[in-house]
Write an enzyme that holds these catalytic residues in place. Structure first.
Site, PDB file in Angstrom:
ATOM      1  N   THR A  13       0.815  -1.216   0.000  1.00  0.00           N
ATOM      2  CA  THR A  13       0.000   0.000   0.000  1.00  0.00           C
ATOM      3  C   THR A  13       0.847   1.264   0.000  1.00  0.00           C
ATOM      4  O   THR A  13       0.485   2.268  -0.610  1.00  0.00           O
ATOM      5  CB  THR A  13      -0.912  -0.010   1.254  1.00  0.00           C
ATOM      6  N   ASP A  89       0.843  -7.033   4.878  1.00  0.00           N
ATOM      7  CA  ASP A  89       0.219  -8.333   5.160  1.00  0.00           C
ATOM      8  C   ASP A  89       1.222  -9.407   5.562  1.00  0.00           C
ATOM      9  O   ASP A  89       0.969 -10.191   6.469  1.00  0.00           O
ATOM     10  CB  ASP A  89      -0.599  -8.803   3.944  1.00  0.00           C
TER      11      ASP A  89
HETATM   12  N1  ASP Z   1      -2.174  -6.014   0.588  1.00  0.00           N
HETATM   13  C1  ASP Z   1      -1.177  -5.049   0.942  1.00  0.00           C
HETATM   14  C2  ASP Z   1       0.162  -5.761   1.021  1.00  0.00           C
HETATM   15  O1  ASP Z   1       0.432  -6.393   1.999  1.00  0.00           O
HETATM   16  C3  ASP Z   1      -1.526  -4.418   2.223  1.00  0.00           C
HETATM   17  C4  ASP Z   1      -0.574  -3.374   2.720  1.00  0.00           C
HETATM   18  O2  ASP Z   1       0.462  -3.087   2.187  1.00  0.00           O
HETATM   19  O3  ASP Z   1      -0.899  -2.794   3.756  1.00  0.00           O
HETATM   20  O4  ASP Z   1       0.892  -5.728   0.066  1.00  0.00           O
END
Ligand code: ASP
Length: 342
Positions: A13, A89
């Site tokens: 993100t 994640d």
């Molecule tokens: N789905 C994203 C990831 O882990 C979530 C994030 O970065 O907060 O790449």
């Protein structure tokens, strides 16, 4: 001399911004980092950037861990510290894995990311990024790195990477380290809890170990786990290790079939490490009858290890190909990077 930091972007993100036309989030071109974050120029740190990805961290595999370890090894002498931007994640898995793979580390490697994309006004990414760079570059009056280990910085706290877990899908304080104090706390200034930070090893130059064995399984106990299912897991061809997430202080059923299945698995040379499903506290199999049976079956106590640390440590240690089972078990029980309280 101005400290230098290599900023490695892998995805997540933090590297996203909103497409003004559609409103959808998309990864921005990391080459333009200074356009996106002009303020990082203001830090008294020489920053170079490199991109591996972008990859959503749900898609991360040990291949990325190996690429990161090799990159740090190759660039180790050129920089004072490293910052790795990673999706939240699976950040604790990658960061834990790197803590084992980087042997004799004497420089900071700081993982960070964000819950809100950097291109969003209220983002937490900006503060996380700036402070992670500051921590990676920080030295004491003698010029020694303040936090020379693999850390995870998020929402005002630097954690030991292999003690951290993602705990919130919503809050900006997305990570926790319930069994080890923060290495640094950030308010008006950055306060380093030096008594909790590992002293750099003087055993020689940085070495990396990239042979990881991922034929392992995490089994989370729940009331109702059937013999058939459990045996189909423990009997899997090629299985090399199990991390068993048990209840409370390391407890599981005393059923004869369960203990027999564990004994047979361990007798086949498949180590079983017991970690607790609780965020806080430690496995103590000798405390209750429901733990004792496992101890007698040869299950290894993971004490207060996180699942992320137990999994990545097992992958790392299985990669050594120890000639004796006793040596592997001994290493699994030890704290090799401060991941376990012994
Ligand atoms: N789905 C994203 C990831 O882990 C979530 C994030 O970065 O907060 O790449």
């Amino acid at each position: 001399m101005t400290p230098s930091v290599l900023l490695i972007y892998t995805g997540g993100t933090i590297g996203m911004k909103t497409d003004p036309a559609t409103g959808a989030l998309f990864p921005f071109d990391f080459k333009n980092i200074y356009e996106e974050f002009p303020y990082i120029h203001k830090l008294n740190v020489e920053i170079e950037t490199i991109r591996l990805g972008p990859i959503d961290s749900a898609n991360v595999t040990p291949e990325l861990w190996v690429r990161l370890a090799e990159l740090i090894r190759d660039e180790y002498d050129r920089y004072d510290g490293f910052v790795i931007l990673h999706g939240t994640d699976t950040m604790s898995y990658t960061a834990s894995a790197l803590s084992f793979m980087l042997e004799n580390l004497a420089k900071p490697v700081v993982f960070t990311g964000s819950q809100l994309p950097i291109g969003v006004l209220r983002t937490d990414g900006r503060a996380n990024l700036i402070t992670a760079i500051e921590i990676a570059a920080a030295r004491d009056s003698l010029g020694n790195a303040m936090a020379p280990e693999v850390g995870l910085y998020f929402h005002n706290r630097l954690y030991r990477a292999n003690r951290s877990s993602k705990y919130s899908a919503e809050g900006l304080d997305a990570f926790r380290s319930d069994t080890y104090p923060p290495l640094a706390e950030v308010g008006v200034s950055i306060h380093y809890n030096t008594q909790y930070i590992l002293c750099p090893s003087d055993r020689g130059p940085l070495r990396i170990r990239t042979k990881l064995v991922n034929n392992i399984m995490v089994v989370r106990m729940f009331p109702g786990l059937s013999e058939e299912i459990f045996r189909s897991i423990t009997g899997l061809k090629g299985l090399r290790g199990i991390v068993l997430e048990t209840y409370g202080a390391g407890n599981a059923p005393t059923s004869l079939w369960f203990l027999k299945a564990l004994r047979e698995t361990i007798a086949r040379g498949v180590p079983v490490v017991n970690v607790t499903q609780c965020d806080n506290g430690s496995v103590a199999m000798e405390r209750y009858e429901t733990g004792l049976g496992m101890l007698q079956a040869g299950v290894i106590s993971g004490r207060d290890s996180t699942t992320e640390a137990a999994v990545t440590k097992m992958m790392y240690l299985l990669g050594f190909g120890f000639s004796s089972r006793a040596e592997l078990n001994k290493q699994l029980k030890l704290s090799i990077r401060g991941e376990i309280t012994v």
